[in-house]
Design an enzyme around this catalytic site. Sequence first.
Site, PDB file in Angstrom:
ATOM      1  N   ARG A  71       0.990  -1.319   0.104  1.00  0.00           N
ATOM      2  CA  ARG A  71       0.014   0.003   0.055  1.00  0.00           C
ATOM      3  C   ARG A  71       0.768   1.417  -0.083  1.00  0.00           C
ATOM      4  NH1 ARG A  71      -5.382   0.227   3.846  1.00  0.00           N
ATOM      5  NH2 ARG A  71      -3.793  -0.421   5.485  1.00  0.00           N
ATOM      6  N   LEU A 113      -0.245   3.319  -4.843  1.00  0.00           N
ATOM      7  CA  LEU A 113      -1.262   4.266  -4.916  1.00  0.00           C
ATOM      8  C   LEU A 113      -0.552   5.760  -4.637  1.00  0.00           C
ATOM      9  CD1 LEU A 113      -4.168   2.399  -3.813  1.00  0.00           C
ATOM     10  CD2 LEU A 113      -3.867   3.217  -6.006  1.00  0.00           C
ATOM     11  N   VAL A 141      -9.737   2.931  -3.858  1.00  0.00           N
ATOM     12  CA  VAL A 141      -9.011   1.272  -3.588  1.00  0.00           C
ATOM     13  C   VAL A 141      -7.866   1.284  -2.458  1.00  0.00           C
ATOM     14  CG1 VAL A 141      -9.665   1.089  -5.904  1.00  0.00           C
ATOM     15  CG2 VAL A 141      -7.362   1.595  -5.407  1.00  0.00           C
ATOM     16  N   GLU A 142      -7.687   0.017  -2.082  1.00  0.00           N
ATOM     17  CA  GLU A 142      -6.554  -0.481  -0.907  1.00  0.00           C
ATOM     18  C   GLU A 142      -6.997   0.237   0.139  1.00  0.00           C
ATOM     19  OE1 GLU A 142      -2.641  -0.342  -2.435  1.00  0.00           O
ATOM     20  OE2 GLU A 142      -2.973  -1.724  -3.974  1.00  0.00           O
ATOM     21  N   GLY A 143      -8.308   0.356   0.575  1.00  0.00           N
ATOM     22  CA  GLY A 143      -8.627   0.917   1.804  1.00  0.00           C
ATOM     23  C   GLY A 143      -9.094   2.349   1.450  1.00  0.00           C
TER      24      GLY A 143
END
Length: 839
Positions: free
Chosen positions: A379, A383, A501-503
């Site tokens: 993460r 991003l 996305v990704e949390g």
Amino acid sequence: MLTVLWLVAVLVGALALAYVNASGVVLSAAIAVALGLAWVAHTIPGWLALALTVAFVLLAVPLNAPALRRKLISDGVLGVFRKVMPPMSQTERDAIEAGTVWWDGDLFSGRPEWRRLLDTRYPVLTPEEQHFLDHDVEELCAMVTDWETTHIHRDLPPHVWQFIKDRGFLGMSIAKEYGGLGFSAYAHSQVMTKLSTHSGTISVTVMVPNSLGPAELLAHYGTDLQKRHYLPRLAKGLEIPCFALTSPNAGSDAASIPDYGIVGWGEHEGRRVLGLSVTWDKRYITLGPVATLLGLAFRAYDPEHLVGDKEDLGITCALIPTAHPGVEIGRRHMPLNAVFQNGPTYGKAVFIPMDWVIGGQPMLGRGWRMLMECLAAGRGISLPSSATGMAKLAVRAVGGYARVRQQFKTPIGKFEGIEEALTRMGGNLYMMDAARTLTAAAIDMGQKPAVISGIAKLHLTERGRQVVNDGMDIVGGKGISMGPSNFIGAAYMQIPVAITVEGANILTRSLIVFGQGAIRCHPYVLKEMAATREPDRAKASVEFDAAFFGHLRFTLSNLARAFVMGLTGSHFVGVPAGVAPETRRYYQQLTRFSAAFAFLSDVSMGMLGGALKRKEKLSARLGDVLSLMYLCSATLRRYEAEGRQHADAPLLHWAMWDAMFKAQGAMEGVLSNFPNRLVAAVMRRIVFPLGRPYVVPSDDLGQEVARILILPSASRDRLTAGMYISRAPDNPVALIERALAATVAAEPIEAKLRAAAKEGRLDAKLPPGSGVDVLVARAQAAGVITGAEGTIVVAARELTEKVIRVDDFPQDLGASEMRAGTAVVQAAAAPAIVHKAAA
Ligand SMILES: Cc1cc2nc3c(=O)[nH]c(=O)nc-3n(C[C@H](O)[C@H](O)[C@H](O)COP(=O)(O)OP(=O)(O)OC[C@H]3O[C@@H](n4cnc5c(N)ncnc54)[C@H](O)[C@@H]3O)c2cc1C
């Protein structure tokens, strides 16, 4: 008088001892000395000395005798903790325990060891990685335009897909022994950043196989056989992977996925084997529609106890070839006009053999832990890098545009209102790039910094959105009118993908950063929690006692430190030797903020306990303080690593002031909304004894930052380093670059023209419809400028004309041509281009 002096001495002594976190024995000895003095010198009335002595003995004896202390105090507290502590599910435990604690631990400690941060190896690329960036990435970018990809082909063209596979873009993070490029996290981040300055579609397409997905999971948890079979195929693009976790009813709450697999016997390749019958309904899966290898998360159940005693085995990850009967893929979602492949996947009672579970049968039910561990590092790269890339594009292109675009006979970048937005863009980007790089450095050092990765994901995508939004406001209608000459509209549309996305960011801010940080990075909380779950009562008693009293001393110490540093403006706080003199105060103030944050966190956790989880606004603000301190740390590290570039100092100062002001505001937000008003009032006196130290960064400083964006310079190049700038003549960013250089060259000549007109040496009143060439000819004839100077002015005006133009389309926006198979895109700034639409 003597009494007052004694009291002051006791108070100062207590503060000093708490400040240095003195041990209980030292503290007791000091109090004993003070009381002895009171008896001998009669500094206080005898009855008071007696009362204090009795109280001291009653407290000091048990507190300094661990066995007695446990019996009288900590065992009781442990009992209460056991009762009130909400039970923690395995998935919650996996999430909290995943990854490592790094600089976040220092920031949570109240006494960050700056030398540790400054000694962090700042990342550099190997010659091979640099070559890849300078050649392969450049070549890939040159093969596509975002407009054609998104509006004509609705996908990357086949030859671009092939190039991506052949050059190893899909295997950057796969080790060389398996045929991957084996790049560092930093190189991976540099590639993602550069791609994102050019095309969101390429960036996401390359991002997914290199982040959380089959390759990463296989590398860490796969069996040897799985690794040897799949990793070389993934590295060369012979397999296109995707990873499917999200279900329609389980998005943010991914641990509650309803997709399931039942352990049982079944037929596979003509043999009866043990496996799972899996049913799933997933959506939003990136690369799903074109994937050949589906990474799938589902909950495994073993109702017949074929593999053990447990029925609910937990979340499990498997790899399923998409050609396997029963696997349904192919349909697509349309994510904000970005055309990276994204869609749903389904399967009903699809039988898979046990050896398709990643890591085989022993890893049944270990999927959540695997995902959390991989997310802890991953993460922090993808991003944050793509958001930084988009911000670089916005800063460079919008900065140039603001200089060449004139209104009211003035470059818009020189209006104070625009300057304010440019300032935010520059300051934010400087800090974003610093945090991106430091986070990659930590991962390359072997860290899996779960909390820091969450911070980087949340704050860099959030700041990326602000930078792009500011850019949109600055370019006005030019940003709104889509077409090949719009350089920012696509980023504006697509940045919410990174936010979600990704949390998703709201969840990450409200629940994860502080929620996970407070438990994970705190020196005592995890130990206290572990002790409450320890079944061996004697062991639990000893461990809880050590953690609990350590915690108490820690809180008192941070109270004293926050108060004393607040009272003294932190001027006396030690600063690591050799740092840039202009940054010394930031180290001092950050140390103060770290102590204040640690104190506020402890009181919040102590007063609110498990309820803090539901008080998301308080938790989010505490998380903001931690996050902002991390961003500031990264910014200071960057300034040193880049050799203290004096010309970049305005960027550093603005970013630091802005972040410190916001951190102070977040603490104020906690205090203003703390449920217990009395405790809040006391905390405010401790944290801000003389008021809040920071004001907003000054307008003058802001102007210095904005000037960096609108003038070609080494600072502007450093700020946007690593971005792709096309050499294509009609590329909008390349056009702005040329127009900016021409405009800057023409400005002094234009000034001559204005001066001559004012003095009456040049007739600047032109007939309607005449261009700058008429004025230039007159000026040359009047001897105001030379022929060469005239050429510069004309070139600048022509380039500016091209830059400010927007695209227009036929009445039906080209729909009929698209349906007929030929789309005509009439770009006003460039000649008409005819495209064959993708089948
Ligand atoms: C373009 C795109 C690509 C994707 N790629 C993949 C992929 O490859 N594989 C995959 O498995 N998934 C993928 N996803 C799914 C993605 O991870 C989810 O969209 C994300 O987890 C959020 O889930 P949701 O969209 O259902 O939002 P929801 O869960 O419905 O959340 C809605 C809002 O509520 C907030 N929220 C939820 N709970 C809380 C809380 N407790 N406190 C505060 N706020 C809360 C969220 O922050 C969000 O703002 C992708 C999604 C998109 C849009």
